[in-house]
Scaffold this active site. Sequence first.
Site, short mmCIF file in Angstrom:
data_model
loop_
_atom_site.label_atom_id
_atom_site.label_comp_id
_atom_site.label_asym_id
_atom_site.label_seq_id
_atom_site.Cartn_x
_atom_site.Cartn_y
_atom_site.Cartn_z
CG ASP A 107 -1.84 -1.07 1.40
OD1 ASP A 107 -1.97 -2.02 0.46
OD2 ASP A 107 -2.57 -1.34 2.34
CG ASP A 195 -3.54 3.82 -0.42
OD1 ASP A 195 -3.67 4.80 -0.20
OD2 ASP A 195 -4.42 3.00 0.11
CG HIS A 244 -5.72 -1.24 -2.07
ND1 HIS A 244 -5.29 -1.43 -0.78
CD2 HIS A 244 -5.52 0.09 -2.10
CE1 HIS A 244 -4.80 -0.52 0.11
NE2 HIS A 244 -5.08 0.61 -0.61
CG ASP A 246 -3.51 -5.83 -4.37
OD1 ASP A 246 -4.62 -5.25 -3.98
OD2 ASP A 246 -2.35 -5.84 -3.68
NE ARG A 263 -14.48 -6.47 -5.86
CZ ARG A 263 -13.68 -6.56 -5.08
NH1 ARG A 263 -12.44 -6.23 -5.15
NH2 ARG A 263 -14.06 -6.84 -3.64
CB SER A 297 -9.57 -7.42 2.44
OG SER A 297 -8.56 -6.49 2.87
CB SER A 298 -14.13 -8.78 -0.12
OG SER A 298 -13.15 -8.81 -1.38
CB CYS A 350 -1.83 -6.96 0.61
SG CYS A 350 -3.48 -7.20 -0.30
N1 GLY Z 1 -10.34 -4.17 -2.10
C1 GLY Z 1 -9.68 -5.57 -1.64
C2 GLY Z 1 -10.72 -6.38 -1.49
O1 GLY Z 1 -11.38 -6.84 -2.16
O2 GLY Z 1 -11.27 -6.96 -0.48
#
Ligand code: GLY
Length: 375
Positions: A107, A195, A244, A246, A263, A297-298, A350
């Site tokens: 980051d 970032d 982000h 990634d 996405r 994060s997800s 990350c």
């Molecule tokens: N932006 C990172 C995620 O998908 O959680």
Amino acid sequence: MTKIVNSWNDFDPLKRVIVGRADFSVIPPEEPATSEKVPIDSEMRGMWGPRPTETVEKANAQLDYLAKVCEDHGVIVDRPTPLQWNQPVITPDFRTDSMMTCMPPRDILLTIGNEIMASANSFRCRYFEYLAYWPLMKKYFDEDPEFKWTQAPRPRLTNASYKHNYYDEKISLEERLERTAAKDFVTTEAEPMWDAADVLRLGKDLFIQHGLTTNRTAMEWFKRYYPDLRVHAVNFPGDPYPIHIDATFVPLRPGLIINNPHRHLPEEQRKIFEANDWQIVDAAMPAHETPPPLCYSSVWLSMNCLVLDHKTVICEASEVHQMEQMDKLGMNVIPVPFRDAYPFGGALHCATADVYREGGCEDYFPNQVEDPTLV
Ligand code: GLY
């Protein structure tokens, strides 16, 4: 002459890397930028303070193991020097009650060629995070006469840098998706904010995610700072919390990218990849339905992998679908358990920042395409 710093992309053979540390990590208090990062149904809303010691120890064990796996594959591993993150950040323009962590160097540090630049993060709690990497930067500076040690213009992060009341408890997921599709984000254009994990480096081309943490003024700044590179703004409308690139758009080798199937890169923005024979394939579904507790994060950290070279990739050990897909795509997979580290700043990409990858600044996109949606 020792050459320590060189990296132009995320897939050429990795020879030296920084792996983060979780020591003293803190869940920071809410602030104008971070209230956006914590989903409304998260148990982390309103919570802040040092993370429990046993979770820090578990995360550090997994980070140490990642470092060992890299070393076993011939990669030199450097580690940051953690600060006591449980200290306030005070500048002439703002005060916030704590810092955060140095688990995710990705980051903060952007490596482009022989330069490592500390980023211009929009979170106030991250204002001094770069200090954890300064001992390493000094070492590279002393040992590599070509290394360029750089700090991006420091944002002031006054209230003018954020839209007020952007976050609204009543907003539905659909409304949030409409906003992000319309590129309506919490950060304003008051100053460049970005970032490093929003910047995808592909040789002469930088694809920068416009989202909650990186604004368009930053892209204009990149264009002027790197006149020999080509800067493209990308955005991913299906992401309700676009932070982000990634866990959304991940290159595995020249000509191949995996894209989060929730996405998709918009049609217009795909044209430059199509015009240069790049394949964009949907990433595999995550193996988990929820992220671990106290994670920002997800579940799409499943695709946040660390590519060691054009044929080798480190994936999280429980992400069976992602590993199977990697195998089908011709990659050798090294599984590494990492879910205990996720809450501290993400997955394998990350948790690392490139120092040296063998290879130069290639032109992967000789056929440039104008994207009218980005003007
Ligand atoms: N932006 C990172 C995620 O998908 O959680």
